[in-house]
Design an enzyme around this catalytic site. Structure first.
Site, PDB file in Angstrom:
ATOM      1  N   TYR A 144       0.855  -1.184   0.000  1.00  0.00           N
ATOM      2  CA  TYR A 144       0.000   0.000   0.000  1.00  0.00           C
ATOM      3  C   TYR A 144       0.891   1.234   0.000  1.00  0.00           C
ATOM      4  CZ  TYR A 144      -3.484   3.440   1.560  1.00  0.00           C
ATOM      5  OH  TYR A 144      -4.307   4.535   1.658  1.00  0.00           O
ATOM      6  N   ASP A 239       9.399   2.974  -0.174  1.00  0.00           N
ATOM      7  CA  ASP A 239       8.318   3.646   0.548  1.00  0.00           C
ATOM      8  C   ASP A 239       8.497   3.304   2.025  1.00  0.00           C
ATOM      9  OD1 ASP A 239       6.092   4.644   1.705  1.00  0.00           O
ATOM     10  OD2 ASP A 239       4.641   3.625   0.410  1.00  0.00           O
ATOM     11  N   LYS A 267       4.060   9.284   8.632  1.00  0.00           N
ATOM     12  CA  LYS A 267       3.842   8.713   9.962  1.00  0.00           C
ATOM     13  C   LYS A 267       4.809   9.282  11.019  1.00  0.00           C
ATOM     14  CE  LYS A 267       1.003   5.139   8.189  1.00  0.00           C
ATOM     15  NZ  LYS A 267       1.048   4.290   7.016  1.00  0.00           N
TER      16      LYS A 267
END
Ligand SMILES: *Cc1c(COP(=O)(O)O)cnc(C)c1O
Length: 432
Positions: A144, A239, A267
């Site tokens: 994702y 990522d 995050k």
């Protein structure tokens, strides 16, 4: 467990917010119950509006590596807020944060701040396409990378949980430019490269997957990818929105000793505020406007609150040498508790863990990619989740997500969790 207030809020929410939530997995749909509405959190603990207390392993889905409401982070944000929340102009903290990021993640020679992981990944592929003059991208099934169109092809996380890995609304032409490979399977990538010679701009990967549950790369896989990308002029994008500052001060790339061309962050870098960033080789990053022609902008990018929270968090992470070893130790003791429970009761379940990221999979198959992740029994997961919640342990409400240990989790928290784990695992299988 009392849930009247949460139920009442959810009824109201569903009337005005699609599904009652502002991000799909928060809805608890796959675990057969309604979401809890959270009122506050501190350290490893979180409380809902009905007064239930939980040991939290969601950690806002990754950012809260220092636990909730960490004193120094809150103080930095409060101080920054008093001086004005946004100017839309350059500030000193942005320079300090960019310098600190480069120090912690040396492959990032230049960096651009954005407002979410989604913005970081979509900007990174635009940049890779501009740099190479090619249009196609490779991603992995079950990974994702945020909700931009190009990534909602065989996507992980909530898309996988809800059974919509290919979202309606993504055009066929966008879909055609996204090629998908199997995680941990070099031949599947070689095949795509051979089938599309000199057309692939970049390969984007979660170096340790978190979004089909935690799935580590097999030994040598990332090295092989690095070599293939170099050979074929493909921009390698790590990522690290989830793994960045989580697995080591320099992320998965430090842990595995691989240098990507570009890295995306999010995050933890925001310390709990909405932040993302992308960066990497100077030669590529200098194409970003206004230094170069690749357009990318943001009204609130690098704003004072986000950069204050990010700086405070990263400073603690970079200045506390024992921190990652302690996270490893606590996470390892949870893992050993799990292993002995599964052994003692002969349960068909397996745990994947890298550092403070872990997932319990309800399958007897080793989970190494999307196909093996799909062998889980989500019904058993759902029962396990609910047993844990009733015992005061708040886990990600999906089989296809990673749980996180923070520095705020105490030895007592870990012991309490291990007890709840044993009862919950037995309960989940007993009710079969
Ligand atoms: C969470 C996540 C994203 C998306 O970040 P948002 O801030 O939710 O947009 C992208 N990539 C990975 C690996 C993630 O874990």
């Amino acid at each position: 467990m009392k849930t009247q207030k949460s139920e009442y809020l959810f009824e109201r929410a569903k009337e005005r917010i699609p599904g009652g939530v502002n991000s799909p997995v928060r809805a608890f749909k796959s675990v057969g119950r309604n979401p809890l509405f959270i009122s506050h959190a501190r350290g490893s603990r979180m409380w809902d509006v009905d007064g239930n207390e939980f040991i939290d392993y969601v950690g806002s889905w990754g950012p809260m590596i220092l636990g909730h409401a960490e004193e120094r982070v809150i103080e930095a944000v409060t101080k920054a807020a008093a001086d004005g929340t946004s100017f839309g102009a350059a500030t000193e903290r942005e320079v300090e944060l960019a310098e600190l990021i480069s120090t912690m993640v040396p492959s990032i020679e230049m960096v651009r701040m954005v407002n979410s992981g989604t913005e970081a990944t979509m900007s990174a592929i635009r940049l890779a396409r501009a740099y190479t003059g090619r249009e196609k991208i490779i991603k992995f099934e079950g990974c994702y990378h945020g909700h931009a169109d190009a990534f909602l092809i065989k996507a992980g996380s909530g898309a996988m949980t809800l059974g919509i890995p290919d979202s309606p609304g993504v055009t066929r032409s966008t879909g055609n430019d996204t090629l998908t490979a199997q995680f941990n399977d070099l031949a599947s990538i070689q095949h795509l490269i051979d089938a599309h010679p000199a057309q692939i701009a970049c390969l984007i990967i979660e170096p340790v997957v978190g979004n089909m549950g935690c799935v580590p790369p097999r030994k040598g896989f990332l090295e092989d990818l690095r070599r293939l990308c170099t050979e074929h002029g493909i921009v390698l994008i790590f990522d690290e929105v989830m793994t960045g500052f989580r697995l080591a001060p320099g992320g998965a790339q430090e842990l595995f000793g691989i240098t990507p061309d570009l890295t995306t962050l999010g995050k933890i870098i925001g310390g709990g505020l909405p932040v993302g960033a992308y960066g990497g080789k100077r030669e590529i990053m200098k194409l970003v406007a206004p230094q170069g022609p690749v357009y990318q902008a943001g009204t609130l990018s690098g704003n004072p609150l986000a950069t204050a929270a990010g700086l405070a968090t990263l400073r603690i992470l970079s200045q506390t040498p024992t921190l990652y070893a302690q996270l490893e130790e606590k996470s390892r003791s949870l893992e050993s508790a799990f292993t002995s429970i599964v052994g003692k009761h002969c349960l068909p379940a397996t745990l994947n863990r890298v550092g403070s990221m872990f997932t319990v999979f309800f399958t007897s198959t080793a989970v190494v990619d999307y196909t093996t992740a799909k062998t889980v029994d989500t019904g058993i997961f759902s029962r396990y989740f609910n047993h844990m919640l009733e015992r005061g342990v708040y886990l990600p409400p999906s089989q296809f997500e990673a749980a996180f240990v923070s520095t705020a989790h105490s030895e007592a928290d870990i012991r309490g969790t291990a007890d709840a784990l044993e009862q919950s695992m037995i309960g989940a299988f007993d009710s079969l």
